[in-house]
Design a protein around this motif. Structure first.
Motif, short mmCIF file in Angstrom:
data_model
loop_
_atom_site.label_atom_id
_atom_site.label_comp_id
_atom_site.label_asym_id
_atom_site.label_seq_id
_atom_site.Cartn_x
_atom_site.Cartn_y
_atom_site.Cartn_z
N LEU A 181 0.80 -1.06 0.05
CA LEU A 181 -0.14 0.00 -0.05
C LEU A 181 0.76 1.26 0.02
N GLY A 182 1.64 1.52 1.19
CA GLY A 182 2.41 2.70 1.26
C GLY A 182 1.83 4.09 1.20
N SER A 183 2.75 4.94 1.21
CA SER A 183 2.36 6.44 1.32
C SER A 183 2.74 7.27 -0.06
N GLY A 184 3.34 6.60 -0.94
CA GLY A 184 3.97 7.32 -2.07
C GLY A 184 5.32 7.58 -2.17
N SER A 185 6.09 7.02 -1.20
CA SER A 185 7.50 7.22 -0.72
C SER A 185 8.24 6.36 -1.61
N HIS A 186 7.81 5.33 -2.40
CA HIS A 186 8.31 4.23 -2.83
C HIS A 186 7.79 3.97 -4.30
N PRO A 187 8.68 4.01 -5.25
CA PRO A 187 8.02 3.65 -6.53
C PRO A 187 7.13 2.77 -6.88
N ASP A 188 6.99 1.64 -5.97
CA ASP A 188 6.42 0.68 -6.01
C ASP A 188 5.00 0.46 -5.01
N ASP A 189 4.90 1.70 -4.60
CA ASP A 189 3.51 1.78 -3.64
C ASP A 189 2.23 1.90 -4.25
N GLY A 190 1.19 1.42 -3.56
CA GLY A 190 -0.01 1.35 -4.23
C GLY A 190 -0.64 2.34 -5.25
N ILE A 191 -0.32 3.57 -4.69
CA ILE A 191 -0.93 4.66 -5.30
C ILE A 191 -0.37 4.89 -7.02
N TYR A 192 0.85 4.37 -7.10
CA TYR A 192 1.44 4.52 -8.49
C TYR A 192 0.86 3.21 -9.23
N ILE A 193 0.53 2.00 -8.49
CA ILE A 193 -0.04 0.91 -9.24
C ILE A 193 -1.55 1.31 -9.75
N LEU A 194 -2.11 2.28 -9.01
CA LEU A 194 -3.51 2.65 -9.37
C LEU A 194 -3.47 3.42 -10.48
N LEU A 195 -2.50 4.46 -10.56
CA LEU A 195 -2.30 5.34 -11.70
C LEU A 195 -1.83 4.59 -12.99
N LYS A 196 -0.96 3.75 -12.86
CA LYS A 196 -0.67 2.86 -13.82
C LYS A 196 -1.66 1.88 -14.55
N GLU A 197 -2.77 1.56 -13.51
CA GLU A 197 -3.70 0.45 -14.26
C GLU A 197 -4.74 1.42 -15.17
N VAL A 198 -4.79 2.39 -14.64
CA VAL A 198 -5.65 3.52 -15.44
C VAL A 198 -5.07 3.92 -16.76
N ILE A 199 -3.80 4.13 -16.75
CA ILE A 199 -2.96 4.77 -17.88
C ILE A 199 -2.91 3.62 -18.98
N ASP A 200 -2.70 2.37 -18.43
CA ASP A 200 -2.52 1.07 -19.10
C ASP A 200 -3.74 0.93 -20.08
N ASN A 201 -4.85 1.30 -19.55
CA ASN A 201 -5.86 1.06 -20.39
C ASN A 201 -6.16 2.15 -21.59
N SER A 202 -5.52 3.27 -21.39
CA SER A 202 -5.57 4.14 -22.27
C SER A 202 -4.12 3.90 -23.31
N VAL A 203 -3.35 3.25 -22.71
CA VAL A 203 -2.29 3.01 -23.89
C VAL A 203 -2.78 1.73 -24.76
N ASP A 204 -3.57 0.80 -24.15
CA ASP A 204 -3.85 -0.10 -24.90
C ASP A 204 -4.67 0.27 -26.05
N GLU A 205 -5.60 1.28 -25.84
CA GLU A 205 -6.14 2.19 -26.74
C GLU A 205 -5.12 2.23 -28.06
N PHE A 206 -4.34 3.07 -27.78
CA PHE A 206 -3.07 3.45 -28.73
C PHE A 206 -2.50 2.29 -29.37
N ILE A 207 -2.33 1.10 -28.58
CA ILE A 207 -1.66 0.02 -29.41
C ILE A 207 -2.69 -0.48 -30.25
N MET A 208 -3.72 -0.45 -29.96
CA MET A 208 -4.83 -0.87 -31.03
C MET A 208 -5.11 -0.08 -32.08
#
Length: 608
Positions: free
Chosen positions: A33-60
């Protein structure tokens, strides 16, 4: 008599909804989970999952731009201009697990998202979540709170096709969180490098790469490559690499756009392909280490059904991809060498130089090992712990262990007395380590202390043999302590760079002051904290309470009883984050190289 077991009947059996389960067991879905002080903390995973979907659109082939915005409070907006979620499925696609188009290879051939879990995880872990889909002049939106649907809208719109996601991570799960701009910047650049032609805007900053992985490699090498990179790209595989003058090989590997920090089968196949390509061209049998030493490489593969060893996707597990990656890389490398004789000469010159150094080291290594055996079977400066990670058993739920590297016996004594002997080891330095910047590898075997440290960590053959999850530099908070810390970091970066790159090296934060009165005691990590707590403990009345302030000159002055709380569950560690290969070289050269007027001026200005 044994205690009576608790009642276990039908009333105790619970069925959680998809999103309730995510909130109940968040670690299963996003790791820490974390507070954002580590690059693998959960808030960056949440950001990644949303952007991943947008990048999937570009890939297609749908949408060339993604807009991202993050407010001070941590509210995130991601807008793409792809096809948009089908309007009748907006609610299901963000709230029902195992629902989505990622299972259809006709719609998403190489998905980077969590295959039907990602956006649901973001929804479940957000205090506020809103999705809006725009398609052909119509829109549909749904708003959620902690995963519970609270509002829906639909109607006509002038907005272009695409999807807008807005979310605010839940403070109940991510306490005192903050998005670190540096971590966000690094993630967005990775998307740009992996998707040449895509434009990602973070407010007014544009992330764009024309040449993809070649641009990433150029940034990492910073002009220090021995030859122009070998580059290859087809629909499923892209890679670029060159040799530097470094001792270790460094790779940046990706699967379907996801950074695999621990590599996996795709990376091992790539490394094997490079070896076979060089050997095929030269018609010789160079060893793997001789060919790979000094390589800086970038690799991206696209797989229809990737299998990862964890939900956070740090390591790829697909075994069926090895053969075709090995063959493609081998053919590309040997072909590049046949086409460019100057390139081939430089590669073989580097490999032969590596081979020569390795042979010269054999006698030095043999001598060092023989000398170490005579001294003791055990490493004298090491107080080992009992538990060590079982790296060959990914399913094992082992406890994390760590080793503290300390200066002098007094500091080591405090840590040894207060540590947990099951998971915490201590290595005590006899004096200041040698500055190894610019030194040859042979010095590592001739210097007793450095050789002992390498043995204690068990990293002579490979970083994967590391006996500890965390390597912690525990030095005094004074000028000498800082100097020793820099010398140790130079040692690791010069000889064992991947140890730092993979995030194993940390710095222990310990208090500088103790401020107390008869009722309370506070430990302070800065002058500012000390002044604040002094005022608090003195009180606001006319008669100030007596306050005792102690400055700890070194770790040895902190009693074992006090020290226990600083290396216990509330331990404060700062991970050493490595920049690009070129940045490391520049920083080491500036701080640890020969004295220069520039360095003298810098030190004087910063001391003042």
């Amino acid at each position: 008599m044994p205690p009576k077991p608790p009642v276990y009947d039908e009333s105790k059996v619970k069925t959680l909804s998809s999103l309730e389960h995510i909130r109940k067991r968040p670690g299963m879905y996003i790791g820490r989970l974390g507070s954002g002080s580590h690059p693998d903390d959960g808030i960056y995973i949440l950001l990644k999952e949303v952007i991943d979907n947008s990048v999937d659109e570009f890939i297609m082939g749908a949408g060339q731009r993604v807009n991202v915005s993050i407010t001070e409070e941590g509210r995130v907006f991601v807008r793409d201009f792809g096809r948009g979620i089908p309007l009748g499925k907006v609610v299901e696609c963000v709230s029902r697990i195992n629902t989505g188009a990622k299972y259809s290879t006709d719609v998403f051939q190489f998905s980077v998202g969590l295959n039907g879990v990602g956006t649901k995880a973001v929804n479940a872990m957000s205090a506020f979540f809103k999705v809006t889909a725009y398609r052909e002049g119509e829109y549909a939106s749904a708003t959620f709170s902690s995963g519970i649907l609270s509002d829906q809208e639909s109607g006509k719109t002038d907005e272009p096709n695409g999807t807008l996601i807005e979310f605010l991570p839940d403070h109940e799960l991510f306490q005192d969180f903050r998005f670190d701009p540096e971590f966000v910047d690094k993630r967005l650049w990775r998307y740009a490098y992996l998707n040449a032609g895509l434009k990602i805007y973070l407010d007014k900053t544009c992330y764009f790469s024309k040449n993809g992985l070649l641009d990433l490699l150029d940034k990492e090498l910073g002009g220090q490559g021995i030859y122009d990179p070998i580059y290859y790209q087809d629909q499923t595989l892209e890679f670029a690499f060159s040799h530097s003058e470094g001792y270790s090989d460094t790779y940046y590997s990706f699967v379907n756009g996801t950074y695999t920090s621990e590599g996996g089968t795709h990376l091992s196949a790539f490394r094997e392909g490079v070896l076979k390509g060089v050997n095929e061209f030269s018609n010789k049998k160079f060893s793997a280490n001789d060919v790979r030493e000094g390589i800086v490489g970038t690799l991206s593969v696209k797989i229809i059904e990737p299998v990862f060893e964890s939900q956070t996707k740090n390591k790829l597990g697909n075994t069926d991809i090895r053969a075709w990656i090995v063959n493609k890389v081998k053919d590309a490398v040997s072909s590049a060498m046949y086409k460019d004789s100057e390139l081939a000469d430089r590669i073989l010159e580097k490999v032969q130089r590596n081979q020569k150094i390795r042979k010269e080291l054999q006698s030095v290594r043999k001598e060092a090992k023989a000398k170490a055996k005579k001294v003791a079977l055990k490493i004298p400066q090491l107080k080992d712990c009992k538990h060590h990670p079982k790296r060959n058993e990914p399913s094992a739920k082992d406890r994390e262990n760590m080793i503290f590297i300390t200066e002098g016996q007094s500091a080591a004594g405090s840590i040894v007395s207060s540590r947990d002997p099951l998971t915490q080891a201590v290595f005590s330095l006899k004096g200041k380590p040698m500055n190894v910047f610019g030194q040859k590898l042979a010095l590592l075997y001739k210097n007793e202390e450095m050789y002992s440290l390498m043995r204690a960590l068990n990293i002579e053959e490979s970083i994967t043999d590391l006996r500890f999850d965390k390597v912690i530099l525990a030095t005094d908070a004074d000028v000498d302590g800082l100097h020793i810390r820099n010398l140790l970091l130079t040692f690791f970066l010069h000889y064992f760079e991947p140890l730092v790159k993979l995030g194993h090296v940390y710095i222990l934060e310990t208090p500088i002051f103790r401020v107390r009165n008869k009722e309370e005691t506070h430990y302070c990590y800065s002058e500012k904290e000390k002044d604040e707590f002094t005022r608090t403990l003195q009180g606001k009345g006319k008669v100030k309470k007596a306050v005792e302030t102690t400055r700890f000159k070194g770790l040895g002055e902190i009693s074992p009883k006090e020290f226990k709380q600083f290396i216990g569950p509330d331990i404060i560690l700062k991970q050493v984050d490595m920049g690009s290969v070129s940045e490391v070289s520049e920083v080491l050269s500036f701080y640890m190289g020969k004295n220069t007027p520039d360095r003298k001026t810098y030190i004087m200005e910063n001391l003042l």
